[in-house]
Design a protein around this motif. Structure first.
Motif, mmCIF file in Angstrom:
data_model
loop_
_atom_site.group_PDB
_atom_site.id
_atom_site.type_symbol
_atom_site.label_atom_id
_atom_site.label_comp_id
_atom_site.label_asym_id
_atom_site.label_seq_id
_atom_site.Cartn_x
_atom_site.Cartn_y
_atom_site.Cartn_z
ATOM 1 N N LYS A 194 51.822 28.393 59.946
ATOM 2 C CA LYS A 194 52.713 29.566 59.830
ATOM 3 C C LYS A 194 53.547 29.631 61.089
ATOM 4 C CE LYS A 194 49.971 32.329 62.736
ATOM 5 N NZ LYS A 194 50.219 32.727 64.062
ATOM 6 N N TYR A 195 54.581 30.507 61.078
ATOM 7 C CA TYR A 195 55.319 30.693 62.321
ATOM 8 C C TYR A 195 55.537 32.178 62.581
ATOM 9 C CZ TYR A 195 58.463 29.818 66.212
ATOM 10 O OH TYR A 195 59.021 29.775 67.468
ATOM 11 N N ASP A 196 54.879 32.666 63.635
ATOM 12 C CA ASP A 196 55.043 34.055 64.062
ATOM 13 C C ASP A 196 55.875 34.085 65.339
ATOM 14 O OD1 ASP A 196 53.404 34.996 62.047
ATOM 15 O OD2 ASP A 196 51.589 34.979 63.297
ATOM 16 N N GLN A 197 56.672 35.145 65.468
ATOM 17 C CA GLN A 197 57.374 35.388 66.733
ATOM 18 C C GLN A 197 57.101 36.837 67.114
ATOM 19 O OE1 GLN A 197 61.399 32.944 66.762
ATOM 20 N NE2 GLN A 197 61.033 33.687 64.726
ATOM 21 N N VAL A 198 56.648 37.048 68.340
ATOM 22 C CA VAL A 198 56.272 38.397 68.751
ATOM 23 C C VAL A 198 56.958 38.739 70.075
ATOM 24 C CG1 VAL A 198 54.092 37.481 69.709
ATOM 25 C CG2 VAL A 198 54.307 39.931 69.330
ATOM 26 N N VAL A 199 57.463 39.963 70.162
ATOM 27 C CA VAL A 199 58.131 40.427 71.380
ATOM 28 C C VAL A 199 57.174 41.365 72.119
ATOM 29 C CG1 VAL A 199 60.140 41.596 72.354
ATOM 30 C CG2 VAL A 199 60.351 40.314 70.210
ATOM 31 N N VAL A 200 56.855 41.035 73.369
ATOM 32 C CA VAL A 200 55.892 41.825 74.139
ATOM 33 C C VAL A 200 56.567 42.452 75.367
ATOM 34 C CG1 VAL A 200 53.983 40.346 73.410
ATOM 35 C CG2 VAL A 200 55.134 39.888 75.597
ATOM 36 N N ARG A 201 55.830 43.301 76.066
ATOM 37 C CA ARG A 201 56.336 43.930 77.285
ATOM 38 C C ARG A 201 55.957 43.112 78.509
ATOM 39 N NH1 ARG A 201 58.222 49.309 77.356
ATOM 40 N NH2 ARG A 201 58.663 49.881 75.204
ATOM 41 N N ASP A 202 56.827 43.174 79.513
ATOM 42 C CA ASP A 202 56.575 42.598 80.846
ATOM 43 C C ASP A 202 56.216 41.109 80.811
ATOM 44 O OD1 ASP A 202 56.963 45.151 81.702
ATOM 45 O OD2 ASP A 202 54.847 45.614 82.042
ATOM 46 N N PHE A 203 56.806 40.371 79.885
ATOM 47 C CA PHE A 203 56.474 38.952 79.802
ATOM 48 C C PHE A 203 56.929 38.238 81.079
ATOM 49 C CE2 PHE A 203 56.710 34.635 77.742
ATOM 50 C CZ PHE A 203 55.351 34.553 77.538
ATOM 51 N N VAL A 204 56.183 37.173 81.443
ATOM 52 C CA VAL A 204 56.425 36.525 82.735
ATOM 53 C C VAL A 204 57.523 35.467 82.725
ATOM 54 C CG1 VAL A 204 54.257 36.962 83.910
ATOM 55 C CG2 VAL A 204 54.391 35.123 82.226
ATOM 56 N N SER A 205 58.005 35.085 81.529
ATOM 57 C CA SER A 205 59.160 34.185 81.500
ATOM 58 C C SER A 205 60.019 34.611 80.320
ATOM 59 C CB SER A 205 58.701 32.732 81.358
ATOM 60 O OG SER A 205 58.210 32.505 80.062
ATOM 61 N N GLY A 206 60.958 33.757 79.908
ATOM 62 C CA GLY A 206 61.817 34.116 78.783
ATOM 63 C C GLY A 206 61.039 34.145 77.483
#
Ligand SMILES: [Zn+2]
Length: 827
Positions: free
Chosen positions: A281-293
């Protein structure tokens, strides 16, 4: 007999010894890790992971009686062997980086072992050099774990380079490859995401739930991941493949736009690579304070919060490149993996080049070429500071590999390889490389061998000069056109040959004649070479490397007439863009540019139209603009398919004849695109007079939080010197994040410089705090810079010196010193 060996080595010996000692080898494979089962729960208060791990392994080749596993900053309570249904406790020793397990006997490659480990991982503790200051080596991150901050509670991981061993014991090396199953116990209101498939969920009486994730296709440990928090799922598909986007609820509508091209991208890349997306499968998740792009964890890419856009902001989303980049890694990096960080370009150069491939397919060659040129300039800029081999076996820190060499230069090299062997050979070679190396670790020679297998050519020359050496060609190009029908091209390689190769290069020359374009390729492999172009009668224009395929600095002497000719005839968007850029920058005063600008405003490439609009104030007086061109600008403002072009046309109209266009600006401000509305607002607020209308507009829009609208409003308040809006500035400062905050800080400083009393003092403290503590280095730096607007207040200089002394980022510190310098000399 004993040889007498001199113990006084000469300097050459010292150098050669250092080369051996400093060589960054691939990790020796003593064991093959087959499968890892984890049972994890999370202590949010203490920021700890409580874990139980079962590892299935076998000796790789040689017999082994000791097993070493990476396990960084753990408390380990038990280690046991699980053999024929019986568990035996094992002796072990532990350093803060790894656990050494003493096996009860010698094991051979025919044996399989099952080792259990009970542990507590403490990702916030670190023994890395730099101690607490290093924030991007935690592996697993608790975001607002106690719920006391104004952001969601999340846990997410970042395994690259070797940080998965901050949350589970493993062989944390890219040349390892394993399957796994993770049981994650999480609060019931949260969802969990991980690699592979969610096969089971069990709820417990204490308000928690255990999610069981199974990754049954092997991949490297640094690609293992989890993300836990309150996310909504937006479901999509490509063929039968589940494709999902996970964001905080308020960004759900935006995510539908931001990620909308994902299925089409999966289809495009699958087709191009002759291999369907290779995972479950392919998930994409947007999180807070991520350490890179973003990070390409297998089946679950994690993105920084800049991709959190609301529905309206998403209309101007420009994140396709990063979405393509992480997706392409699912083949290049995850399916076929670099064997060591020295070979990192085998992951990153491909991911970088996928951005070109996507733009070329989706938005046309001109757009892709501009992206290519920007990346090339990024590398050239880095090359002024450092020039190292692309594949590097000597480096201080493996994190140093993540630079503009591995990405931007690597991507450009792949583009040259494609243009050298031809499209058909290039993609056939990629297909072969993927097929033969699937689920294997690779080094650069595997790539070369794949290209040689397909093309039948010896490509050592290409790989040696580009992948295994440093620098780039500097070409001095002269065209002798004393005989127009038989022009001579002379090229000199000017680079320093003591540090940089002499290159073998295909030189493509475009010959324009009677509206037709013909291309010839000449091969260069000498310091100086002369080529007879045999262009024949009636040649209008000769362009060398028109599409800027060569990663080379080019020095040419081109006068105004040549550039005008180039601008008028070049087939490539880049050729026209570059000509217009040089003309309007170098020859701004030389003639009346009305005809060229008018033509450029109608160019098919939006970058050329945008450049033409932006150069009008520099190359024309208001009178020259004239009625016809103004009409064209209104047309661009209303209808241009590119919102950036619309926005610049609108702001330019604002400077020409503002009151006349007030109704146009008012209408444009209602446009859904923030880019267009922001341009209109800027124009409106810049108008002469109309104070009532401006005040009304401010009152109507003051609640907006998009930076495109906030900036013109902030600029307006600062200009009118209305000092009653401190609260508004402070509210925006606390609301904005990332790049928006970065842009806002300058206006914030300007505003409070004109205010007095406690409000000013409080503002200074806000800036001091940002300069000291903000996690983003660019925010710290810009806050630091704005404090100089208050340098005459109290003990400001002492305090900024202190901030400078405590800054841990070398780059930020050196820029800070640059700002400080004039003040220190005076003291
Ligand atoms: Zn990447």
């Amino acid at each position: 007999m004993e040889l007498v060996v001199s113990n006084m080595p000469d300097s050459l010996t010292i150098l050669k010894e250092a080369a051996i000692e400093g060589y960054r080898s691939s990790r020796e494979r003593k064991f093959d890790l087959i499968h890892t089962s984890l049972d994890l729960s999370f202590d949010y208060e203490k920021r700890q992971v409580k874990g139980s791990a079962i590892l299935l392994l076998k000796p790789y080749f040689y017999d082994q009686e000791v097993l070493e596993l990476d396990a960084k900053d753990f408390d380990i309570s038990d280690v046991w062997l699980d053999e024929s249904g019986k568990t035996t406790p094992l002796g072990f020793s532990y350093t803060p980086k790894r656990v050494t397990v003493y096996l009860p006997r010698t094991y051979s490659a025919l044996d399989t072992l099952r080792i259990g480990i009970k542990y507590v991982a403490k990702p916030d503790e670190t023994t890395e050099p730099g101690g607490q200051a290093i924030t991007d080596t935690k592996g697993l991150y608790f975001i607002n774990p106690t719920g006391t901050e104004d952001k969601p509670i999340q846990i997410w991981t970042q395994g690259e380079t070797e940080f998965s061993s901050k949350w589970f014991p493993t062989i944390d090396s890219p040349n390892e490859r394993q399957t796994h199953d993770f049981k994650l116990r999480v609060p019931e209101r949260f969802i969990s995401l991980s690699n592979g498939k969610l096969v089971d969920q069990k709820t417990h009486d204490d308000g928690t739930r255990t999610d069981h994730w199974v990754m049954d296709i092997p991949h490297a440990p640094y690609l293992s991941a989890l993300a836990i928090g309150e996310f909504v799922e937006i479901k999509d598909t490509w063929k039968d493949l589940p494709v999902s986007y996970y964001v905080e609820e308020k960004y759900a509508e935006g995510a539908k736009t931001v990620f909308q091209h994902t299925p089409e991208m999966i289809g495009f890349f699958s087709e191009l690579l002759g291999m369907d997306f290779p995972w479950q499968k392919y998930d994409q998740v947007v999180v807070r304070d991520f350490v890179s792009g973003a990070m390409e964890n297998t089946t679950v890419s994690i993105f920084m919060e800049a991709l959190n856009l609301d529905e309206r902001e998403a209309l101007d989303s420009e994140w396709d490149y990063i979405i393509a980049h992480e997706l392409f890694h699912q083949w290049f990096g995850n399916l076929v993996t670099t064997e060591s960080w020295s070979n990192l370009p085998l992951n990153e150069a491909f991911a970088d080049y996928s951005e070109y491939l996507w733009f070329e397919y989706k938005e046309g060659k001109d757009k892709a070429d501009k992206h290519h040129l920007d990346a090339m300039e990024q590398y050239f800029s880095e090359s002024q500071e450092k020039q190292v081999n692309l594949i590097r076996f000597q480096f201080e820190d493996k994190e140093d590999m993540f630079d503009s060499h591995s990405y931007a230069k690597g991507g450009r090299i792949l583009h040259m390889l494609r243009k050298t062997v031809g499209d058909e050979a290039f993609f056939a070679s990629l297909k072969y490389y993927l097929k033969t190396n699937a689920f294997r670790s690779v080094e650069v020679h595997d790539l070369r061998l794949a290209f040689e297998h397909i093309t039948g050519q010896d490509l050592n020359w290409f790989f040696n000069q580009w992948f295994l050496d440093s620098g780039h060609p500097v070409l001095k190009i002269d065209i002798d056109d004393s005989d127009k029908d038989r022009q001579l091209l002379t090229i000199r390689q000017m680079q320093d040959l003591t540090t940089t190769p002499l290159y073998r290069l295909p030189i493509k020359v475009a010959i324009y004649k009677d509206g037709k374009r013909e291309e010839k390729t000449f091969w260069m492999d000498k310091r100086v070479q002369q080529f007879a172009l045999e262009n024949g009668a009636g040649t209008d224009l000769i362009l060398v490397d028109e599409y800027m395929e060569l990663l080379a600095e080019k020095q040419t002497d081109r006068g105004m007439e040549f550039l005008i000719n180039q601008y008028q005839q070049a087939q490539s968007g880049l050729g026209r863009l570059e000509a217009l850029d040089s003309l309007t920058a170098v020859f701004a005063e030389a003639k009346n540019w009305t005809a060229e600008i008018t033509r450029a405003l109608g160019d098919s490439f939006h970058e050329v139209r945008g450049l033409a609009v932006s150069r009008i104030p520099q190359v024309m007086s208001q009178d020259d603009v004239g009625f016809e061109m103004e009409k064209t600008l209104v047309r661009l403002a209303e209808n241009d398919p590119n919102n950036e072009v619309r926005s610049s046309a609108i702001t330019l109209l604002g400077t020409l004849n503002s009151s006349k266009y007030a109704p146009l600006f008012a209408r444009m401000m209602e446009e859904p695109s923030y880019v267009v509305a922001g341009g209109a607002l800027t124009a409106l607020m810049d108008m002469e007079g109309e104070e009532v209308k401006k005040k009304e507009t401010f009152e109507r829009l003051k609640g907006e939080k998009n930076i495109r609208l906030v900036v013109p409003l902030a600029d307006y308040l600062t200009k009118v010197q209305d000092s009653t809006h401190s609260a508004w500035f402070n509210e925006k400062l606390s609301l904005l994040t990332g790049e928006s905050l970065y842009y806002f800080i300058g206006y914030y400083g300007d505003y409070f410089a004109s205010v007095s009393g406690t409000e000013k003092k409080e503002a200074i403290e806000m800036l001091m705090n940002l300069a000291k503590d903000h996690p983003a280095n660019y925010v710290r730096l810009t806050a630091f810079q704005s404090i100089f607007g208050f340098i005459d207040e109290g003990n400001i200089l002492e305090r900024v010196i202190k901030i400078n002394q405590n800054e841990t980022d070398d780059l930020v510190r050196s820029y800070q010193e640059f700002f400080l310098e004039p003040y220190l000399e005076g003291n």
